[in-house]
Design a protein around this motif. Structure first.
Motif, short mmCIF file in Angstrom:
data_model
loop_
_atom_site.label_atom_id
_atom_site.label_comp_id
_atom_site.label_asym_id
_atom_site.label_seq_id
_atom_site.Cartn_x
_atom_site.Cartn_y
_atom_site.Cartn_z
N ALA A 145 52.02 45.25 36.58
CA ALA A 145 52.68 44.27 37.43
C ALA A 145 52.44 42.91 37.42
O ALA A 145 51.11 42.44 37.06
CB ALA A 145 52.49 44.61 39.25
N GLY A 198 46.47 42.21 43.84
CA GLY A 198 47.54 41.06 43.09
C GLY A 198 46.54 40.12 42.70
O GLY A 198 45.75 39.61 43.39
N SER A 236 40.48 48.99 42.43
CA SER A 236 39.94 47.75 43.28
C SER A 236 38.28 48.08 43.17
O SER A 236 37.91 48.97 42.85
CB SER A 236 40.09 47.59 44.88
OG SER A 236 39.48 46.94 45.56
N HIS A 237 37.71 46.88 43.28
CA HIS A 237 36.04 46.61 43.15
C HIS A 237 35.75 46.57 44.52
O HIS A 237 34.41 46.80 44.52
CB HIS A 237 35.72 45.64 42.30
CG HIS A 237 36.16 45.39 40.88
ND1 HIS A 237 37.42 44.77 40.50
CD2 HIS A 237 36.22 46.24 39.87
CE1 HIS A 237 37.98 44.69 39.35
NE2 HIS A 237 37.23 45.77 39.03
N GLU A 302 39.16 34.99 40.73
CA GLU A 302 38.88 35.93 41.66
C GLU A 302 37.73 36.05 42.45
O GLU A 302 37.43 36.32 43.48
CB GLU A 302 39.00 37.42 40.93
CG GLU A 302 40.12 38.34 41.12
CD GLU A 302 40.42 39.00 39.91
OE1 GLU A 302 41.68 39.20 39.70
OE2 GLU A 302 39.48 39.49 39.42
P1 FDA Z 1 38.35 41.26 45.31
O1 FDA Z 1 38.47 40.21 44.19
O2 FDA Z 1 39.10 41.07 46.84
O3 FDA Z 1 36.79 41.58 45.49
C1 FDA Z 1 36.68 42.16 46.97
C2 FDA Z 1 34.91 42.72 47.00
O4 FDA Z 1 34.86 43.39 45.66
C3 FDA Z 1 33.82 41.50 46.52
O5 FDA Z 1 33.54 40.85 47.82
C4 FDA Z 1 33.02 42.25 46.17
O6 FDA Z 1 32.20 43.13 47.15
C5 FDA Z 1 33.39 43.41 45.27
N1 FDA Z 1 33.48 42.52 43.97
C6 FDA Z 1 34.64 42.40 43.11
N2 FDA Z 1 34.40 41.70 41.92
C7 FDA Z 1 32.93 42.16 41.91
C8 FDA Z 1 32.02 41.82 40.80
N3 FDA Z 1 32.27 41.57 39.72
N4 FDA Z 1 30.75 42.42 40.92
C9 FDA Z 1 30.45 42.87 42.29
N5 FDA Z 1 30.86 43.13 43.29
C10 FDA Z 1 32.45 42.71 43.11
N6 FDA Z 1 46.62 42.55 39.19
C11 FDA Z 1 47.92 42.62 38.98
O7 FDA Z 1 48.60 41.46 39.76
N7 FDA Z 1 48.81 43.30 38.27
C12 FDA Z 1 48.17 44.18 37.70
O8 FDA Z 1 48.78 45.17 36.86
C13 FDA Z 1 46.86 44.48 37.80
N8 FDA Z 1 46.15 45.65 37.35
C14 FDA Z 1 44.90 45.84 37.59
C15 FDA Z 1 44.24 47.16 36.98
C16 FDA Z 1 43.20 47.42 37.49
C17 FDA Z 1 42.40 48.96 37.13
C18 FDA Z 1 42.42 46.72 38.48
C19 FDA Z 1 40.91 46.72 39.17
C20 FDA Z 1 42.82 45.53 38.86
C21 FDA Z 1 44.15 45.06 38.27
N9 FDA Z 1 44.62 43.70 38.81
C22 FDA Z 1 46.08 43.71 38.37
C23 FDA Z 1 43.88 42.67 39.34
C24 FDA Z 1 44.01 43.00 41.12
O9 FDA Z 1 45.32 42.47 41.40
C25 FDA Z 1 42.90 41.72 41.71
O10 FDA Z 1 43.09 40.64 41.17
C26 FDA Z 1 41.44 42.37 41.32
O11 FDA Z 1 41.12 43.61 40.98
C27 FDA Z 1 40.50 41.71 42.22
O12 FDA Z 1 40.67 42.25 43.46
P2 FDA Z 1 39.63 43.56 44.06
O13 FDA Z 1 40.49 44.47 44.56
O14 FDA Z 1 38.64 43.99 42.91
O15 FDA Z 1 38.73 42.90 45.21
#
Ligand code: FDA
Length: 317
Positions: A145, A198, A236-237, A302
């Motif tokens: 996306a 996102g 998601s992480h 991020e």
């Molecule tokens: P967020 O960034 O909100 O972090 C929440 C919490 O996660 C943090 O407070 C921390 O606890 C933990 N965390 C995050 N990063 C960490 C790190 N480096 N080390 C330790 N802890 C950490 N987006 C999009 O728009 N189009 C797409 O097609 C995709 N595809 C996609 C595939 C996959 C497999 C993933 C994982 C992500 C995507 N994304 C994406 C990106 C997604 O939209 C988003 O920007 C990132 O995953 C960051 O969001 P999180 O859900 O990881 O949590």
């Protein structure tokens, strides 16, 4: 996270041609980029694939590049995917790995979706060639996306692709206000939906702006997907989102092989391995190629810690 005050600035920087030139020319940038991108060439990503498969995790590979206005560039992207899929065919996939362990992730904008002439048809035809090659080696295909102006076009191309290749997956972004409805429409039998928060800068009329709102939306969307008949992919992480998925899997009685977790290459590697060791399917989204600038800037946007690490590496010690 969305709460990061530098996020809009970094996402805007990710679209600047001038900054792209400056940042990519800095010698240290490459060593930091290596945390998130195993390499520019196919050999590097095939080596990374072997390591990831050997660790009991599945993989989805993205050939970096987005939004081309040049048909020759779109064709070069197709050729890169075809070569990668041919290399997949020669890989020994270790026994015991879940579902198709190999997947490619595509960005339709890199396949020509917004070419001034027949963009939709060109991207569809290009994606079809990749889907056929993937099917021939038993790999899956996912359509990523991008920003919200592309969502309708992307979902309509995915619908057309799925008529011939029913396993084609796509991504829904929980920050978009429309996504809960999209989850309802797309959670049917045989569908594979990757739910992420996102990654783009989006206006308030289409997207939630506060991270709590995005997290709530993510939980609601997860519930729709887990109670539906498809195969949810929890991208998601965030420990809170992963816990929510565990709870839903328990509540809905889903078997471990009826959904999967996905994280990005180089992010929370220990947690990825822990989930895999616990019997969950974990897929590592692994980008490669020389067009890493936009992807890299989205990762910096991020998480302040990622940005700090990069800035510190710029200062000679
Ligand atoms: P967020 O960034 O909100 O972090 C929440 C919490 O996660 C943090 O407070 C921390 O606890 C933990 N965390 C995050 N990063 C960490 C790190 N480096 N080390 C330790 N802890 C950490 N987006 C999009 O728009 N189009 C797409 O097609 C995709 N595809 C996609 C595939 C996959 C497999 C993933 C994982 C992500 C995507 N994304 C994406 C990106 C997604 O939209 C988003 O920007 C990132 O995953 C960051 O969001 P999180 O859900 O990881 O949590």
């Amino acid at each position: 996270a969305l709460g990061n005050p530098l996020r809009p600035l970094l996402l805007a920087a990710g679209r600047s041609t001038l900054l792209r030139r400056v940042v990519t020319a800095l010698p240290v940038t490459r060593s930091v980029v290596r945390r998130y991108v195993p390499g520019e060439g196919q050999d590097a990503v095939v080596d990374a694939t072997r390591d990831i498969l050997a660790s009991g995790r599945a993989i989805s590979i993205d050939h970096l590049g987005e939004d081309t206005s040049d048909p020759a560039q779109a064709e070069a992207t197709v050729q890169a995917y075809l070569a990668l899929l041919a290399a997949f065919g020669r890989l020994d996939v270790p026994a015991g790995l879940p579902v198709p362990a190999l997947e490619v992730s595509l960005k339709l904008s890199a396949l020509g979706q917004f070419l001034p002439q027949d963009g939709h048809a060109v991207a569809l035809a290009n994606a079809r060639r990749i889907c056929s090659a993937a099917e021939a080696v038993g790999a899956w295909v996912n359509v990523d996306a991008e920003d919200h102006t592309t969502t309708d076009s992307t979902l309509s191309i995915v619908r057309e692709l799925r008529a011939d290749h029913p396993s084609v997956a796509t991504v829904l972004q929980a920050y978009l206000r429309r996504t809960e409805d999209d989850c309802r429409t797309l959670a049917g039998e045989g569908s594979r939906i990757r739910l992420c928060k996102g990654a783009y800068a989006e206006p308030a009329d289409v997207a939630f702006q506060r991270s709590e709102e995005v997290d709530d939306s993510y939980r609601r969307c997860l519930e729709v997907l887990f109670t539906g008949d498809g195969y949810p992919m929890v991208a998601s992480h965030d420990p809170a989102m992963i816990d929510a998925a565990h709870d839903l899997a328990r509540r809905t009685g889903r078997a471990d092989d009826s959904y999967e977790f996905q994280m990005l290459y180089g992010i929370r590697d220990d947690e990825q391995r822990r989930l895999a060791a616990d019997g969950h399917t974990v897929r590592v989204y692994t980008p490669y190629g020389d067009e890493w600038y936009g992807y890299f800037m989205r990762r910096l946007a991020e998480r302040p810690a990622n940005l700090l690490f990069f800035l510190r590496s710029l200062v000679p010690s």
